[in-house]
Design an enzyme around this catalytic site. Structure first.
Site, PDB file in Angstrom:
ATOM      1  N   TYR A 150       0.750  -1.085   0.081  1.00 25.15           N
ATOM      2  CA  TYR A 150       0.012   0.284   0.019  1.00 25.15           C
ATOM      3  C   TYR A 150       0.969   1.094  -0.211  1.00 25.15           C
ATOM      4  O   TYR A 150       0.171   2.450  -0.308  1.00 25.15           O
ATOM      5  CB  TYR A 150      -1.148   0.009   1.360  1.00 25.15           C
ATOM      6  CG  TYR A 150      -1.883  -1.252   0.943  1.00 25.15           C
ATOM      7  CD1 TYR A 150      -2.137  -2.090   0.098  1.00 25.15           C
ATOM      8  CD2 TYR A 150      -2.973  -1.323   2.238  1.00 25.15           C
ATOM      9  CE1 TYR A 150      -3.060  -2.900  -0.217  1.00 25.15           C
ATOM     10  CE2 TYR A 150      -3.954  -2.342   2.253  1.00 25.15           C
ATOM     11  CZ  TYR A 150      -4.084  -2.892   0.724  1.00 25.15           C
ATOM     12  OH  TYR A 150      -4.895  -4.005   0.874  1.00 25.15           O
ATOM     13  N   ASP A 264      -4.782  -6.671   5.770  1.00 25.54           N
ATOM     14  CA  ASP A 264      -5.950  -6.166   5.528  1.00 25.54           C
ATOM     15  C   ASP A 264      -7.185  -7.417   5.165  1.00 25.54           C
ATOM     16  O   ASP A 264      -8.160  -7.087   5.686  1.00 25.54           O
ATOM     17  CB  ASP A 264      -5.852  -5.095   4.411  1.00 25.54           C
ATOM     18  CG  ASP A 264      -7.052  -4.173   4.124  1.00 25.54           C
ATOM     19  OD1 ASP A 264      -7.772  -4.240   4.947  1.00 25.54           O
ATOM     20  OD2 ASP A 264      -7.016  -3.605   3.104  1.00 25.54           O
ATOM     21  N   ASP A 268     -10.250  -8.785   7.796  1.00 26.29           N
ATOM     22  CA  ASP A 268     -11.544  -8.751   7.527  1.00 26.29           C
ATOM     23  C   ASP A 268     -12.045 -10.143   7.565  1.00 26.29           C
ATOM     24  O   ASP A 268     -13.332 -10.448   7.948  1.00 26.29           O
ATOM     25  CB  ASP A 268     -11.684  -8.079   6.416  1.00 26.29           C
ATOM     26  CG  ASP A 268     -11.723  -6.482   6.472  1.00 26.29           C
ATOM     27  OD1 ASP A 268     -11.449  -6.302   7.371  1.00 26.29           O
ATOM     28  OD2 ASP A 268     -12.595  -5.811   5.620  1.00 26.29           O
TER      29      ASP A 268
END
Ligand code: NAD
Length: 375
Positions: A150, A264, A268
């Protein structure tokens, strides 16, 4: 009495209520913090600052400089949530509430994200997995937050060699997954420290069979382990296998540590094991301070109604006590109190189901009071 007051440990907390249900749930977090503080002989003082949509309304930006200053000067930051339809925009020149979140994480150099995933027995039916799979799940996802894919170099450009192939116009794009040794070293240390406060096992997630960055990741994690944390059990797992194991044997994991994008996605996935969004807390840690918040958003659909579930916020206070102040007893007390309240059948609307008696469905403030009573 005065002498006693002076002997008390005192911590300064920056409160960021934000938007939507934020002010309602953070009030319950403070209630619980004060109750634990009174019991433990610790004084908490608070400074409230603006972030997100309310900050945009007040001064035109989601993270005013004054808020960052207060946060930097505090021992820890307690955030509720930001955002809402009022500030939704696709205009890149307009400020957006989530800029406040990204800004504060960057401004405080919070490179470690912790997301605990616990299934409270009383709520196990909320999971989509079979009870025998979900039983006993208590894991901690440790995600590197300021490096990796990222944050690496990226570009989109025109590549003549690809133009016209299969009728394509020839655009090309890349992102870069890059880590420096010190970034892996420090996140590995955080994971081992967390494991020492839990069941003493770390699972390091990578893709070392393919990615060079993962091979460096694995080497550094093992070096840190062998040198400074030999007492912690360490295992490696490939990220694709990890995604499967998380839903087949989630109770076997204690601490998982991984790079930004893998984290990430996996966090989740892990969060969904519980099926209860209003129950999930998170912490973002740096070297000098830390920020604690629920995993859910500002729930604008129920804001101002007094029905929001404050337990994720309260469990983020539990994390604050554990990771910023090393007040393990206070943290354990909160967990026990929340478990007892749920075992007695108390529910906010979001975690109630058809079997919940009407008189056991309570609002935000009552749920906070119940937790305090059980402390
Ligand atoms: P959300 O998490 O706010 O809400 C999703 C659903 O869960 C809603 O039905 C809501 O009522 C419910 N819910 C969430 N938290 C609850 C709680 N504590 N008690 C009871 N019910 C709860 O996600 P969303 O609707 O996608 O986003 C709403 C706003 O929140 C958006 O502006 C979004 O950008 C923002 N958001 C902020 C954060 C954050 O501050 N960290 C995270 C996610 C979304």
């Amino acid at each position: 009495m005065e002498k006693e007051a002076r002997r008390m440990t005192a911590y300064q907390i920056c409160l960021l209520p934000g938007d939507g249900i934020g002010p309602e749930i953070i009030a319950e977090g403070v209630k619980v913090l004060d109750a634990v503080g009174a019991k433990a002989g610790v004084a908490f003082s608070y400074t409230t600052a603006a972030i997100g949509g309310c900050a945009i309304d007040e001064c035109g930006e989601a993270l005013p400089a004054a808020t960052l200053e207060v946060a930097k000067a505090s021992d820890a930051v307690l955030l509720a949530a930001v955002g809402g339809p009022k500030w939704d925009t696709t205009d890149p020149d307009k400020p957006r509430p989530e800029q406040g979140l990204l800004g504060i994480r960057k401004g405080l150099e919070l490179y470690t994200n912790l997301r605990p995933v616990t299934v409270f027995d009383a709520l196990s039916s909320a999971s989509t997995l079979k009870p025998e799979v979900i039983d006993g799940v208590d894991l901690m996802m440790v995600r590197e937050l300021t490096g990796g894919l990222y944050f690496g170099a990226r570009e989109r450009f025109y590549d003549e060699a690809g133009a016209g192939v299969g009728g394509a116009a020839g655009q090309r794009a890349y992102d870069t997954l890059e880590y420096r040794e010190y970034e892996i070293d420090r996140i590995a240390r955080q994971a081992f420290e967390v494991a020492r406060k839990r069941r003493g096992k770390v699972t390091s997630v990578d893709k070392a069979n393919v990615l060079e960055s993962s091979r460096l990741w694995r080497e550094v994690v093992h070096r840190v382990h062998d040198a400074d944390y030999p007492d912690v059990e360490l295992e490696d797992i490939l990220v694709d296998n990890c995604a499967m194991q998380l839903i087949t044997r989630p109770a076997d994991f204690d601490v998982l540590v991984t790079e930004n994008m893998f984290g990430d996605i996996l966090s989740d996935e892990a969060a969904q094991l519980t099926g209860s969004l209003g129950m999930l807390a998170s912490a973002s840690l740096g070297d000098s301070t830390a920020l604690y918040e629920p995993s859910h958003g500002s729930a604008p659909d129920i804001a101002g109604k007094g029905i929001a579930n404050p337990l994720a916020q309260i469990l983020s206070v539990e994390m604050m006590l554990r990771y910023s102040f090393n007040l393990q007893q206070g943290a354990d007390d909160i967990r026990r109190a929340v478990t007892e309240v749920l075992d007695e059948g108390w529910r906010t609307g979001d975690i109630a189901d058809a079997s919940t008696p009407e008189d056991r469905v309570v609002g935000t403030a009552r749920m906070g009071d119940l937790v305090v009573e059980h402390l």
